[in-house]
Each structure stands twice: as structure tokens, then as C-alpha cells.
Design an enzyme around this catalytic site. Structure first.
Site, mmCIF file in Angstrom:
data_model
loop_
_atom_site.group_PDB
_atom_site.id
_atom_site.type_symbol
_atom_site.label_atom_id
_atom_site.label_comp_id
_atom_site.label_asym_id
_atom_site.label_seq_id
_atom_site.Cartn_x
_atom_site.Cartn_y
_atom_site.Cartn_z
ATOM 1 N N ASP A 128 130.519 29.049 12.843
ATOM 2 C CA ASP A 128 130.244 28.080 11.768
ATOM 3 C C ASP A 128 131.519 27.340 11.358
ATOM 4 O O ASP A 128 132.626 27.876 11.483
ATOM 5 C CB ASP A 128 129.656 28.836 10.561
ATOM 6 C CG ASP A 128 128.977 27.892 9.583
ATOM 7 O OD1 ASP A 128 128.657 26.752 9.966
ATOM 8 O OD2 ASP A 128 128.767 28.301 8.430
ATOM 9 N N GLY A 129 131.324 26.124 10.877
ATOM 10 C CA GLY A 129 132.446 25.343 10.340
ATOM 11 C C GLY A 129 132.854 24.174 11.215
ATOM 12 O O GLY A 129 133.835 23.489 10.915
ATOM 13 N N GLY A 172 131.395 21.255 11.619
ATOM 14 C CA GLY A 172 131.246 19.978 10.914
ATOM 15 C C GLY A 172 132.390 19.753 9.933
ATOM 16 O O GLY A 172 132.977 18.665 9.879
ATOM 17 N N ARG A 173 132.708 20.792 9.170
ATOM 18 C CA ARG A 173 133.793 20.656 8.180
ATOM 19 C C ARG A 173 135.139 20.457 8.867
ATOM 20 O O ARG A 173 135.996 19.732 8.383
ATOM 21 C CB ARG A 173 133.827 21.894 7.264
ATOM 22 C CG ARG A 173 132.800 21.815 6.151
ATOM 23 C CD ARG A 173 132.574 23.146 5.510
ATOM 24 N NE ARG A 173 131.709 23.989 6.334
ATOM 25 C CZ ARG A 173 131.479 25.271 6.110
ATOM 26 N NH1 ARG A 173 132.077 25.876 5.100
ATOM 27 N NH2 ARG A 173 130.665 25.953 6.885
ATOM 28 N N HIS A 225 131.817 20.047 17.122
ATOM 29 C CA HIS A 225 131.021 20.887 18.029
ATOM 30 C C HIS A 225 131.690 20.993 19.402
ATOM 31 O O HIS A 225 131.648 22.049 20.042
ATOM 32 C CB HIS A 225 129.609 20.325 18.179
ATOM 33 C CG HIS A 225 128.812 20.387 16.906
ATOM 34 N ND1 HIS A 225 128.763 21.518 16.119
ATOM 35 C CD2 HIS A 225 128.051 19.456 16.271
ATOM 36 C CE1 HIS A 225 127.992 21.287 15.062
ATOM 37 N NE2 HIS A 225 127.565 20.040 15.122
ATOM 38 N N SER A 240 120.322 27.605 15.341
ATOM 39 C CA SER A 240 119.293 28.398 14.663
ATOM 40 C C SER A 240 117.942 27.684 14.681
ATOM 41 O O SER A 240 117.862 26.478 14.945
ATOM 42 C CB SER A 240 119.713 28.666 13.207
ATOM 43 O OG SER A 240 119.540 27.500 12.435
ATOM 44 N N GLU A 267 116.520 26.841 12.236
ATOM 45 C CA GLU A 267 116.587 25.883 11.121
ATOM 46 C C GLU A 267 117.451 24.664 11.458
ATOM 47 O O GLU A 267 117.408 23.654 10.750
ATOM 48 C CB GLU A 267 117.166 26.571 9.866
ATOM 49 C CG GLU A 267 116.226 27.582 9.205
ATOM 50 C CD GLU A 267 116.071 28.877 9.992
ATOM 51 O OE1 GLU A 267 117.056 29.340 10.606
ATOM 52 O OE2 GLU A 267 114.951 29.424 10.024
ATOM 53 N N ASN A 268 118.233 24.752 12.531
ATOM 54 C CA ASN A 268 119.170 23.658 12.833
ATOM 55 C C ASN A 268 118.484 22.385 13.346
ATOM 56 O O ASN A 268 119.120 21.332 13.441
ATOM 57 C CB ASN A 268 120.266 24.102 13.807
ATOM 58 C CG ASN A 268 121.298 25.023 13.182
ATOM 59 O OD1 ASN A 268 121.844 25.909 13.841
ATOM 60 N ND2 ASN A 268 121.593 24.822 11.910
ATOM 61 N N ARG A 303 118.759 18.953 11.479
ATOM 62 C CA ARG A 303 119.946 18.082 11.525
ATOM 63 C C ARG A 303 119.627 16.737 12.180
ATOM 64 O O ARG A 303 118.626 16.610 12.886
ATOM 65 C CB ARG A 303 121.049 18.801 12.293
ATOM 66 C CG ARG A 303 121.464 20.057 11.548
ATOM 67 C CD ARG A 303 122.614 20.727 12.216
ATOM 68 N NE ARG A 303 123.011 21.892 11.429
ATOM 69 C CZ ARG A 303 124.221 22.372 11.364
ATOM 70 N NH1 ARG A 303 125.189 21.828 12.065
ATOM 71 N NH2 ARG A 303 124.496 23.409 10.615
ATOM 72 N N GLU A 357 129.171 46.127 10.661
ATOM 73 C CA GLU A 357 130.262 45.812 9.727
ATOM 74 C C GLU A 357 130.471 44.307 9.797
ATOM 75 O O GLU A 357 130.542 43.737 10.890
ATOM 76 C CB GLU A 357 131.554 46.525 10.149
ATOM 77 C CG GLU A 357 131.469 48.028 10.122
ATOM 78 C CD GLU A 357 131.309 48.587 8.711
ATOM 79 O OE1 GLU A 357 131.815 47.966 7.762
ATOM 80 O OE2 GLU A 357 130.651 49.641 8.575
HETATM 81 C C1 IPE Z 1 124.359 29.203 10.983
HETATM 82 O O1 IPE Z 1 125.101 28.136 10.525
HETATM 83 C C2 IPE Z 1 123.739 28.869 12.306
HETATM 84 C C3 IPE Z 1 124.679 28.803 13.429
HETATM 85 C C4 IPE Z 1 125.941 29.066 13.370
HETATM 86 C C5 IPE Z 1 124.088 28.459 14.681
HETATM 87 P P1 IPE Z 1 124.461 27.047 9.551
HETATM 88 O O2 IPE Z 1 125.544 26.091 9.255
HETATM 89 O O3 IPE Z 1 123.209 26.515 10.115
HETATM 90 O O4 IPE Z 1 124.108 27.944 8.281
HETATM 91 P P2 IPE Z 1 123.901 27.533 6.761
HETATM 92 O O5 IPE Z 1 122.958 26.367 6.728
HETATM 93 O O6 IPE Z 1 125.241 27.184 6.208
HETATM 94 O O7 IPE Z 1 123.352 28.771 6.115
HETATM 95 C C1 IPE Z 2 128.205 25.531 13.254
HETATM 96 O O1 IPE Z 2 128.936 24.557 12.592
HETATM 97 C C2 IPE Z 2 127.452 24.998 14.443
HETATM 98 C C3 IPE Z 2 126.007 25.002 14.279
HETATM 99 C C4 IPE Z 2 125.340 25.435 13.249
HETATM 100 C C5 IPE Z 2 125.241 24.458 15.368
HETATM 101 P P1 IPE Z 2 128.259 23.632 11.531
HETATM 102 O O2 IPE Z 2 127.761 22.420 12.207
HETATM 103 O O3 IPE Z 2 127.256 24.344 10.713
HETATM 104 O O4 IPE Z 2 129.507 23.260 10.640
HETATM 105 P P2 IPE Z 2 129.557 23.115 9.074
HETATM 106 O O5 IPE Z 2 129.042 24.395 8.497
HETATM 107 O O6 IPE Z 2 128.670 21.958 8.727
HETATM 108 O O7 IPE Z 2 130.977 22.880 8.769
HETATM 109 MG MG MG Z 3 127.358 25.408 9.007
#
Ligand code: IPE
Ligand code: IPE
Ligand code: MG
Length: 278
Positions: free
Chosen positions: A57-58, A60-61, A74, A102, A104-105, A108, A245
Site C-alpha cells: 500500500d501507498g 498513490g501517495r 504502481h 482487492s 474493492e479496488n 478506482r 503477527e
Molecule cells: C489494500 O489497499 C488493497 C491492496 C493493497 C491491494 P487499499 O488502498 O485498497 O486499502 P484501503 O482502501 O486504504 O483500506
Molecule cells: C496500493 O497502493 C496498490 C493497490 C491498492 C492496488 P494504493 O494505490 O492504495 O496507494 P495509496 O494508498 O492510494 O497511497
Molecule cells: Mg491504498
């Protein structure tokens, strides 16, 4: 590099130093011997978990901080995945599982989803070509039925290559994966067996549920790492994580380095896992 310096020599130097400077004497030598004692008792190699899972995760940020489109995050995140997967294999982690997309993704923007699917395509093609050389079996976990046909074909080719390997490390990419969706599918499969009379409701065991998940035949992860500062599971390995853990770090996934993984393993090795006992 304490281990490279003979203990007696270090001790002798410390003693003569103490004689010259009495004000530093007792405390410094006690501290030094404590360090040496600790170094001597430290294991030469640290134990590593058999199964490590990561919520990547992270991305995008990471991109936003640099004024780049999210898709750039990505792409760098995919490189981080390659680096960390290779590192895990090199240090003897048998199972490395990552949350890549996920259930849920799909919410996007279409362009972002498209970029992610293209990255999966590229990685799967590469995995098919390099799997034998690396002896890493790449598999994809999730509801794959909604993925495009060409990706499903790549996954099938991947499985075919993976089946040829002997005692490989296992890298699992969770795509269109949701912990609740996975449990729901397992429940459906088991319910069908009850309906057909093959089993009775009383025959359902925890192990039977585990064996109906995407992770059947894999041990549960001992360590789950989530970078990016979020402290939640986001629907990842809900059943399998019962006694995992967790390690959370503020590092964004594209910045995640083998040192961060080592830190998580070091934290893990300090935990006392009780599994409900004392
Ligand atoms: C979790 O990250 C899913 C993946 C890393 C594939 P998200 O960015 O989708 O999770 P939320 O929306 O912050 O909970
Ligand atoms: C994780 O990074 C990748 C996926 C969920 C596919 P994000 O795209 O969720 O990055 P943030 O959380 O928006 O920074
Ligand atoms: Mg994320």
C-alpha cells in the site's frame, strides 16, 4: 564488526584504556563486556518466518508526493515487489504472499485499473520465462473468473510452469482477492457437499474451511506487513491471519527496502507468540 575482532584483544585494549583514564573506568568496561556478551549470544543467522505476507500500500501517495500520476507509483511499486520477492527467497522465506488488487479496488478510475492489469500481465509473462531459473513458483490467488481472458491464460501458463518445479519457493499474488469473498466461496463449496449428503454439518471442521480457501495447502502467514501508515487489514487473509503477527510501518510501498523487511523480521523475532496459552 565485533565478531571480526578477537574478544581478548578488545578486552585487553579496554582494560589498558581504563587504567589511563580512571574517570571512565568501571562503567565503560562493564558496558563493553555487556555488548560482547550480547554479541556472543546472538544467533549467527536470525530465524525467518516461513510465510510472510504484505499489503502493498501507498503507491498513490508516493506518486502524489512527487507530483506524478498515481500510475507512476504502481510502476515503482511493481519493482519493489520484484526486489522484495527475490530478497525473501534469498533469505529462505518459503512463502511470500502479496495483496496486489482487492475485490474493492474495482471502484478506482478505469485508467488506474487498466495500468494495474497491464503490470500484472507484464509480471506474469516475466514469471513464466524466469520461474525455472529462479525456482520460484508464482501463483495468483483470488476470484480469477472476472479477469480478462488473456490474463487468465497467463495465469494458467504460470501454473503449468510452476508444476514442473521441485521444492520451489512460492510467491502468491492476490488479485481480485477479498477475505470475505474467499470465505463466502468456501462456505458455498462446503454447503454443496452438505446438500448432496456427502458430509453432515457436524463434519465441518476448521481444517476443512482452510482447505477450501485459495490458500489451501499453504501454512498461515506468521508475519503480515502493511506499509503506508494505515493500520487495518482491508479484507486481506481474514481467516488465515487469526494468529499472524502484524508489523505496520509508515514507509510507502515504493520506498520499501530489504532493510525494512529485516526490521519487520527483527520485530517479529522479539514477539512472544502465545496462541492463547501463557
Ligand atoms: C489494500 O489497499 C488493497 C491492496 C493493497 C491491494 P487499499 O488502498 O485498497 O486499502 P484501503 O482502501 O486504504 O483500506
Ligand atoms: C496500493 O497502493 C496498490 C493497490 C491498492 C492496488 P494504493 O494505490 O492504495 O496507494 P495509496 O494508498 O492510494 O497511497
Ligand atoms: Mg491504498
Amino acid at each position: 564488526m565485533w565478531a571480526a575482532v578477537p574478544v581478548a584483544h578488545v578486552a585487553y585494549s579496554a582494560v589498558s584504556c581504563c587504567r589511563k583514564r580512571k574517570e571512565r573506568s568501571v562503567h565503560s568496561i562493564v558496558a563493553l563486556f555487556n555488548i560482547l556478551k550480547k554479541e556472543e549470544s546472538a544467533p549467527l543467522t536470525r530465524p525467518v518466518p516461513q510465510h510472510i505476507a504484505v499489503i502493498m500500500d501507498g503507491n498513490g501517495r508516493w506518486a502524489k508526493k512527487r507530483g506524478l500520476p498515481r500510475t507512476a507509483g504502481h510502476k515503482v511499486g511493481a519493482e519493489t515487489f520484484r526486489t522484495i520477492a527475490t530478497y525473501c527467497k534469498d533469505i529462505g522465506v518459503k512463502y511470500f504472499t502479496v495483496y496486489a488488487f482487492s475485490t474493492e479496488n474495482w471502484k478506482r478510475p478505469a485508467e488506474e485499473v487498466q495500468t494495474l492489469m497491464d503490470l500484472f500481465r507484464r509480471y506474469l509473462k516475466e514469471a513464466i520465462e524466469t520461474m525455472a531459473e529462479k525456482n520460484v513458483a508464482v501463483q495468483v490467488l483470488g476470484d480469477l473468473s472476472v479477469l480478462s481472458e488473456d490474463i487468465q491464460q497467463l495465469i494458467a501458463d504460470c501454473n503449468e510452469e510452476a508444476a514442473k518445479l521441485e521444492h520451489p519457493a512460492i510467491a502468491s499474488l492476490c488479485i481480485n482477492y477479498g477475505g470475505r469473498d474467499e470465505i463466502k466461496n468456501a462456505m458455498r463449496a462446503i454447503a454443496k457437499k452438505v446438500q448432496s449428503g456427502e458430509i453432515q454439518p457436524e463434519d465441518i471442521t476448521e481444517d476443512m474451511i482452510s482447505q477450501n480457501l485459495y490458500t489451501a495447502h499453504m501454512p498461515d502467514p506468521e508475519l503480515i506487513i502493511r506499509p503506508s501508515g494505515e493500520i487495518r487489514t482491508s479484507n486481506f487473509l481474514l481467516w488465515q491471519s487469526a494468529y499472524a503477527e502484524y508489523c505496520f510501518t509508515d514507509v510507502l510501498w515504493p520506498d520499501f527496502k530489504p532493510e525494512d523487511l529485516e526490521q519487520a523480521i527483527a520485530d517479529f523475532n522479539k514477539r512472544q507468540r502465545r496462541f492463547g496459552g501463557i
